[in-house]
Design a protein around this motif. Structure first.
Motif, PDB file in Angstrom:
ATOM      1  N   ASP A   1      74.862  51.681  56.725  1.00  0.00           N
ATOM      2  CA  ASP A   1      74.088  52.249  57.692  1.00  0.00           C
ATOM      3  C   ASP A   1      72.890  51.044  58.333  1.00  0.00           C
ATOM      4  OD1 ASP A   1      72.033  53.240  59.360  1.00  0.00           O
ATOM      5  OD2 ASP A   1      72.148  55.304  58.378  1.00  0.00           O
ATOM      6  N   PRO A   2      73.280  50.321  59.486  1.00  0.00           N
ATOM      7  CA  PRO A   2      72.284  49.226  59.541  1.00  0.00           C
ATOM      8  C   PRO A   2      71.017  49.586  59.989  1.00  0.00           C
ATOM      9  CG  PRO A   2      74.410  49.093  60.842  1.00  0.00           C
ATOM     10  CD  PRO A   2      74.476  50.234  60.143  1.00  0.00           C
ATOM     11  N   ALA A   3      70.676  50.798  60.460  1.00  0.00           N
ATOM     12  CA  ALA A   3      69.304  51.202  60.559  1.00  0.00           C
ATOM     13  C   ALA A   3      68.871  51.500  59.471  1.00  0.00           C
ATOM     14  CB  ALA A   3      69.474  52.560  61.795  1.00  0.00           C
ATOM     15  N   LEU A   4      69.241  52.262  58.581  1.00  0.00           N
ATOM     16  CA  LEU A   4      68.720  52.422  57.296  1.00  0.00           C
ATOM     17  C   LEU A   4      68.382  51.207  56.339  1.00  0.00           C
ATOM     18  CD1 LEU A   4      67.840  54.611  55.174  1.00  0.00           C
ATOM     19  CD2 LEU A   4      70.030  54.484  54.195  1.00  0.00           C
ATOM     20  N   MET A   5      69.365  50.211  56.597  1.00  0.00           N
ATOM     21  CA  MET A   5      69.134  49.045  55.806  1.00  0.00           C
ATOM     22  C   MET A   5      67.974  48.242  56.471  1.00  0.00           C
ATOM     23  SD  MET A   5      71.276  48.744  53.442  1.00  0.00           S
ATOM     24  CE  MET A   5      71.798  50.573  53.386  1.00  0.00           C
ATOM     25  N   GLN A   6      67.693  48.417  57.753  1.00  0.00           N
ATOM     26  CA  GLN A   6      66.370  47.731  58.292  1.00  0.00           C
ATOM     27  C   GLN A   6      65.212  48.467  57.977  1.00  0.00           C
ATOM     28  OE1 GLN A   6      66.233  47.977  62.630  1.00  0.00           O
ATOM     29  NE2 GLN A   6      65.606  45.773  62.498  1.00  0.00           N
ATOM     30  N   LEU A   7      65.051  49.707  57.609  1.00  0.00           N
ATOM     31  CA  LEU A   7      63.971  50.480  57.237  1.00  0.00           C
ATOM     32  C   LEU A   7      63.972  50.047  55.647  1.00  0.00           C
ATOM     33  CD1 LEU A   7      64.697  54.188  58.362  1.00  0.00           C
ATOM     34  CD2 LEU A   7      62.968  52.305  59.037  1.00  0.00           C
ATOM     35  N   ILE A   8      64.849  49.860  55.005  1.00  0.00           N
ATOM     36  CA  ILE A   8      64.980  49.319  53.548  1.00  0.00           C
ATOM     37  C   ILE A   8      64.362  47.935  53.394  1.00  0.00           C
ATOM     38  CG2 ILE A   8      66.333  48.443  51.459  1.00  0.00           C
ATOM     39  CD1 ILE A   8      67.950  51.177  52.047  1.00  0.00           C
TER      40      ILE A   8
END
Ligand code: 5GP
Length: 189
Positions: free
Chosen positions: A31-38
């Motif tokens: 999930d790229p959006a979650l990876m960005q938040l991480i």
């Protein structure tokens, strides 16, 4: 981290009291959006740590590590599990016992990418017994560089890795801390 806990609750699969499967957003599909938040969260936590490089281990550490490197503006090195014909120089290596595969592997990083002036942030997807983190720490030390911190996406706090890293004096920041997987239910600290 709220969004991560929610994702684990919604899409994580408890395979046993010891193993959580997160193939839907971290270990297979990403999930790229979650990876960005991480990446944003690790960058915020380690903003004042003077990080010059990030070190992770292939394959599942790469996505969160790259997003963190992007945010901190530093390169990301992933330790390789398989010997490559293009990695011809003397490699820095360490042996790591894989929690999920239950096999012993050698992981390697080229000394060209780490130097004694580096302050390194170690990133990994899971912390269980700490074998992967300890192998990366060993390689970083062989290069004469400093381990400035360890960032873990999902820590299973009921296993021994966290306590060992704490006792060695490392700063460990975990974005989700799983207290138990008993009864097929994920509970967080
Ligand atoms: P450790 O080296 O700390 O014992 O285990 C961490 C490594 O094993 C991580 O790099 C991760 O790939 C894998 N791992 C450990 N526990 C789990 C788990 O519950 N689920 C998944 N998917 N991987 C795990």
């Amino acid at each position: 981290m709220q969004a991560l806990q929610q994702k684990i609750r919604e899409e994580g699969i408890v395979l046993s009291d010891q193993v959580l499967k997160v193939d839907a957003f971290l270990n297979h599909q990403i999930d790229p959006a979650l990876m960005q938040l991480i990446g944003d969260e690790f960058a915020r936590l380690f903003a004042d740590a003077g990080i010059t490089k990030i070190v992770t281990i292939e394959a599942s550490g790469i996505a969160p590590a790259v997003m963190t490197g992007l945010r901190l503006g530093v390169p990301v090195i992933f330790a390789r599990k398989h010997q490559s014909l293009t990695l011809t120089e003397n490699l820095l290596t360490a042996s790591v016992y894989s929690f999920t595969k239950q096999t012993e592997n050698t992981v390697a990083i080229s000394p060209r990418h780490l130097s004694s002036s580096d302050r390194v942030l170690v990133i990994d997807d899971f912390l269980a017994n700490g074998k992967a983190s300890q192998a990366l720490i060993s390689i970083i030390k062989q290069a004469g560089a400093t381990v400035a911190g360890i960032g873990i996406v999902i820590e299973k706090s009921f296993q021994g890795g966290r306590a060992e890293l704490d006792s060695q004096g490392y700063r460990v920041e975990s974005l989700a801390r799983v207290k138990s997987l008993e009864g097929g239910v994920v509970s967080f600290i």
